[in-house]
Design an enzyme around this catalytic site. Structure first.
Site, PDB file in Angstrom:
ATOM      1  N   HIS A 122       3.766  -2.957   5.004  1.00 53.17           N
ATOM      2  CA  HIS A 122       2.612  -3.709   5.611  1.00 53.17           C
ATOM      3  C   HIS A 122       1.818  -4.477   4.835  1.00 53.17           C
ATOM      4  O   HIS A 122       1.319  -5.543   4.956  1.00 53.17           O
ATOM      5  CB  HIS A 122       1.739  -2.768   6.471  1.00 53.17           C
ATOM      6  CG  HIS A 122       0.900  -3.125   7.377  1.00 53.17           C
ATOM      7  ND1 HIS A 122       0.801  -3.409   8.563  1.00 53.17           N
ATOM      8  CD2 HIS A 122      -0.913  -3.409   6.950  1.00 53.17           C
ATOM      9  CE1 HIS A 122      -0.161  -3.920   9.046  1.00 53.17           C
ATOM     10  NE2 HIS A 122      -1.302  -3.795   8.065  1.00 53.17           N
ATOM     11  N   GLU A 123       1.468  -3.770   3.636  1.00 51.98           N
ATOM     12  CA  GLU A 123       0.309  -4.411   2.840  1.00 51.98           C
ATOM     13  C   GLU A 123       1.272  -5.476   1.923  1.00 51.98           C
ATOM     14  O   GLU A 123       0.430  -6.408   1.527  1.00 51.98           O
ATOM     15  CB  GLU A 123      -0.210  -3.321   1.782  1.00 51.98           C
ATOM     16  CG  GLU A 123      -1.006  -2.371   2.467  1.00 51.98           C
ATOM     17  CD  GLU A 123      -2.111  -2.923   3.379  1.00 51.98           C
ATOM     18  OE1 GLU A 123      -2.727  -4.007   3.026  1.00 51.98           O
ATOM     19  OE2 GLU A 123      -2.420  -2.374   4.278  1.00 51.98           O
ATOM     20  N   HIS A 126       0.659  -8.811   3.618  1.00 49.85           N
ATOM     21  CA  HIS A 126      -0.731  -9.424   3.346  1.00 49.85           C
ATOM     22  C   HIS A 126      -0.408 -10.089   1.981  1.00 49.85           C
ATOM     23  O   HIS A 126      -1.119 -11.092   1.814  1.00 49.85           O
ATOM     24  CB  HIS A 126      -1.608  -8.346   3.428  1.00 49.85           C
ATOM     25  CG  HIS A 126      -1.932  -7.785   4.869  1.00 49.85           C
ATOM     26  ND1 HIS A 126      -2.220  -8.640   5.826  1.00 49.85           N
ATOM     27  CD2 HIS A 126      -2.064  -6.628   5.438  1.00 49.85           C
ATOM     28  CE1 HIS A 126      -2.552  -8.004   7.061  1.00 49.85           C
ATOM     29  NE2 HIS A 126      -2.306  -6.675   6.652  1.00 49.85           N
TER      30      HIS A 126
END
Length: 520
Positions: A122-123, A126
């Site tokens: 998920h990170e 980003h």
């Protein structure tokens, strides 16, 4: 001081916090983190090298993230209306409220690994989305792993002022990247689960009998089943996979006779499980006749049943004296009975035993007396990887005999089956050769990791899709409202605040409802 306060307040409104100083860690009473700076250059190089592909990749991610945001918002609204109720199974969580379920060290390890992979991906989304946007002036400051109260997490820090100066759609690519990566990770996990039987086919057999991987110490099966045993049948029905085991146990549990709640009913009210019969030799019947209502410890009561009326129900009614007394009651050893030929219409008879009245003239079809609220379950198993069985196979092959070896047995469980099904860990894979039995846990772990990661990644994506404070949904919603030009900034801020307050409230109620359904 006013500017610093405003800067910190704006920082709280996004899940991508502003980097102010450069310590390697931060520690307080409720929060601690560890900041990583060494990955910035590698992520920047990766983003610039595949900039064109990543531009299309994250643009598609914006569309899917908006669909997720809209879908989750509609689910929350529909749930608040009443007809729609989220249950624990809707989130892929099952078995947590089942009595007798225990989490092993392996299960806890799988959950931790699945959570770390889902959060990291998920990170990473980003960070890579920001690296691709780096040509527009947005540097990555650091990646942090934190622990807030008791909840772990991770974040990617950017300069908030520079992030606000980006075009709206470029910012949306960054905000939606985490959700998009979680959705794609779910697709990869599903594909892995479906292709796993094909990939492991050269070394493992799939869906030809569930193999026992572990038995809880508190399980009633701990004295009968051991690791690497294979379950063959349940009540005469062949079991091919762990799912069939669960379905059959649910079917048996649904057929339990209800307990009598009338206070006038005697405590000894009983029923005949007449559809599960055994061909008892008449010599056994003559030697085991019992005129008493109950049998001694270690023995089970059996009653003769007619072949063409297998739904016989025998109950003792208070005050009727000997009129309704159970006659011809036999007390037999269950472990000896299960080795005999079966009769009755509930067994799935095969081969030459298709007739429900398969007993000879020297035998009687008898069924166990079932206590209301409890089940009579016969479980057959084999131990193909045990030392005794392997030795029998060697002896059989050395004599050039074509016979088969008996490396298992059958036993009876009388009790509540609702917790029995979850008290053992089963795998759909069996090693093809005993020499690789040490790797029996490999398919089990791969399947568990894929399934658990799917649920964790899906949950993480859904949570960040919610229009609530401090998550990705807040930043996505705030940036999206910038395209509504017919609203003044003040009204736009009011609408955004109203949506976030309502979303946070409904999300909290929904999560509490799910937790309540799990714990009860």
């Amino acid at each position: 001081m006013a500017n610093r306060w405003a800067r910190r307040r704006r920082e709280v409104q996004t899940h991508l916090p502003l980097h102010i100083s450069h310590p390697s860690s931060s520690i307080s009473y409720w929060y601690c983190d560890f900041k990583i700076y060494n990955l910035n250059e590698h992520i920047f190089s990766f983003g610039r090298r595949y900039a064109r592909f990543l531009h299309v990749w994250f643009t598609v991610g914006v569309a899917f993230s908006f669909i997720a945001l809209l879908g989750v918002s509609l689910m929350l609204l529909w749930g608040s209306a009443g007809p729609y109720h989220l249950q624990s199974r809707d989130m892929g969580i099952n078995g947590l409220s089942v009595p007798g379920l225990s989490l092993s060290i392996m299960d806890v390890g799988i959950m931790i690994v699945s959570t770390l992979m889902s959060v990291a991906l998920h990170e990473f989304g980003h960070a890579v989305a920001a690296a691709r946007t780096n040509s527009e002036g947005l540097p990555i400051e650091y990646i942090a792993i934190f622990l807030a109260v008791l909840f772990p997490g991770a974040l990617v820090a950017f300069n908030y002022d520079m992030l606000q100066s980006l075009p709206h759609f470029a910012a949306l690519r960054i905000y939606c990247a985490g959700i998009w990566h979680n959705l794609m990770f779910c697709a990869v996990c599903l594909l892995t689960v479906f292709l796993l039987p094909l990939m492991l086919h050269p070394l493992y057999i799939h869906n030809e009998g569930p193999m026992v991987m572990g038995v809880a110490q508190t399980s009633a099966l701990s004295g009968y089943l051991s690791p690497y045993d294979v379950i063959i049948s349940l009540d005469g029905s062949n079991i091919k996979s762990p799912q069939e085991w669960m379905n059959k146990m649910a079917q048996v549990n649904a057929q339990i006779l209800p307990k009598f709640t009338d206070l006038e009913e005697p405590l000894h009210s009983q029923a005949v499980s007449g559809r599960k019969g055994y061909c008892i030799p008449n010599s056994w019947v003559e030697n085991s006749r019992n005129d008493k209502f109950s049998c001694p410890d270690g023995l089970t009561a059996f009653v003769s049943i007619p072949c063409f009326n297998s739904s016989l129900l025998v109950r003792s009614i208070h005050g009727d004296g000997d009129k309704n007394k159970v006659e011809d009651r036999q007390c037999l050893t269950a472990q000896d009975v299960v080795k005999l030929k079966k009769c009755g219409d509930e067994w799935e008879l095969t081969g030459n035993d298709r007739s429900h009245c398969a007993c000879s003239e020297e035998e009687s079809c008898m069924a166990p007396v079932q206590i209301p609220g409890l089940s009579w379950v016969e479980i057959s198993y084999s131990s193909p990887y045990s030392t005794e069985c392997l030795q029998k196979r060697r002896n059989l092959s050395s004599t050039d005999s074509s016979g088969s070896t008996s490396c298992g047995g059958s036993f009876v469980y009388v009790g509540d089956v609702s917790s029995l099904a979850y008290s053992i860990q089963l795998s759909a894979y069996q090693p093809r050769w005993a020499s690789i039995i040490f790797s029996a846990y490999l398919p089990y772990v791969l399947e568990k990791v894929s399934a658990c990661t799917f649920h964790v990644s899906a949950t993480l994506g859904l949570l960040n899709s919610m229009p609530v404070y401090f998550l990705d949904g807040e930043s996505i919603l705030e940036t999206s409202f910038c395209y509504i030009t017919w609203l003044t900034p003040r009204r736009r801020h009011r609408v955004l605040r109203s949506c976030l307050v309502a979303g946070t409230f409904l999300s909290t109620i929904t999560i509490l409802r799910i937790l309540y359904s799990i714990l009860i």
